[in-house]
Motif scaffolding. Structure first.
Motif, short mmCIF file in Angstrom:
data_model
loop_
_atom_site.label_atom_id
_atom_site.label_comp_id
_atom_site.label_asym_id
_atom_site.label_seq_id
_atom_site.Cartn_x
_atom_site.Cartn_y
_atom_site.Cartn_z
N CYS A 1 0.88 -1.17 0.00
CA CYS A 1 0.00 0.00 0.00
C CYS A 1 0.91 1.22 0.00
CB CYS A 1 -0.90 0.00 1.23
SG CYS A 1 -1.83 1.55 1.43
N ASN A 2 1.03 1.88 -1.13
CA ASN A 2 1.99 2.96 -1.29
C ASN A 2 1.30 4.30 -1.54
OD1 ASN A 2 3.86 0.94 -1.12
ND2 ASN A 2 4.52 1.05 -3.25
N PHE B 1 6.43 6.58 -1.17
CA PHE B 1 6.34 6.11 0.22
C PHE B 1 5.78 4.70 0.18
CE2 PHE B 1 7.13 10.06 2.54
CZ PHE B 1 6.95 11.01 1.55
N MET B 2 6.59 3.73 0.62
CA MET B 2 6.20 2.31 0.53
C MET B 2 5.80 1.76 1.89
SD MET B 2 8.71 0.33 -2.02
CE MET B 2 8.93 0.91 -3.70
N SER B 3 4.86 0.80 1.85
CA SER B 3 4.44 0.17 3.10
C SER B 3 5.35 -0.98 3.49
CB SER B 3 3.01 -0.34 2.96
OG SER B 3 2.94 -1.36 1.98
#
Lengths: 132, 136
Positions: free
Chosen positions: A106-107, A124-126
């Motif tokens: 979920c980014n 922004f990476m989960s």
């Protein structure tokens, strides 16, 4: 940094979702790079990694596309800001290796547009960074 | 006294959305002001995609989430904001830097928060935070 951009909300969405992610999911390197300025900055903010300029971004894409058999981005929640030439999307990324190992992320991406192309991409990476 | 700055409707709307986000991050998380929870709609869903903070489900109160956040760190500072404001779709995506003091270590994280609004209240948010870097 704020840049001059004349793209309206529809054009920002088209650039970010249809052109950019359309090319990523099709593993179309030239299509992805056509969305960027030559000196674009691609940063993975959650891992403090920066790919500066098209040659470095191309190298990252080559490795990324080779690492996964399929790449799918979907369920976009978009915010487009023509007044500042910025567009952001939160989405699901699903990448699967040739061996069938799937990773779901979920980014959030934030793009800053100069003229009609991206000058900066902030990711922004989960999970762990796969854009190395 | 009238404002020295004349804002048209679009810019007033932008400013209003940004104010709710900054009130939540600065007044709520940094200062612990319970009134910051008033920016959330009933049933709002707040997700920390990086798993750093407790999730706020539709049944939990924003106040409880803010208390859990403040219990996790002795010092908190959200700063260096940069916003993507979609007044038409009522969304704000904010980039910011977060400073935390945890276990006597001052940590910096680069963050993004993507907030959705209805009638001026936050209905959902997804937060991302980088791995923490020790500073100082």
């Amino acid at each position: 940094m704020r840049y001059e951009s004349a793209l309206d909300a529809v054009a920002l969405e088209d650039l970010a979702i249809r052109r950019y992610f359309g090319a990523v999911d099709a593993k179309d390197i030239e299509g992805v790079l056509s969305c960027l300025h030559d000196e674009a900055l691609f940063t993975v903010q959650t891992d403090f990694v920066c790919h500066a300029g098209k040659p470095a971004i191309r190298r990252m894409l080559v490795d990324y596309f080779a690492a996964f058999e399929t790449i799918v981005h979907r369920d976009f929640k978009l915010s487009a800001d023509p007044a500042t030439g910025r567009v952001a999307a939160t989405f699901e990324g699903l990448v699967t290796t040739a061996a069938g190992v799937a990773t779901r992320l979920c980014n959030t991406n934030i793009w800053r547009v100069r003229g009609g192309r991206f000058q900066e991409i902030h990711v922004f990476m989960s999970g762990p960074n796969i854009l190395v | 006294m009238s404002s020295p700055i004349s804002l048209d409707g679009i810019w007033r709307e932008r400013r209003a959305l940004v104010a709710v986000v900054e009130q939540f991050l600065v007044d709520g998380l940094d200062s612990g002001s319970p009134s910051a929870a008033g920016g959330f709609a009933t049933g709002a869903l707040l997700l920390d995609a990086t798993g750093d903070l407790p999730a706020l489900s539709g049944s939990a109160s924003p106040e409880a989430w803010m208390r859990a956040y403040r219990n996790a760190c002795r010092y908190s500072c959200h700063m260096e904001f940069s916003h993507v404001v979609d007044a038409g779709m009522a969304g704000v995506c904010s980039q910011f830097t977060r400073l935390n003091l945890r276990d006597d270590r001052l940590l910096r994280q680069e963050c993004a928060g993507h907030f959705r609004f209805r009638d001026g209240l936050i209905t959902g948010a997804v937060i991302h935070a980088s791995r923490p870097v020790e500073i100082g």
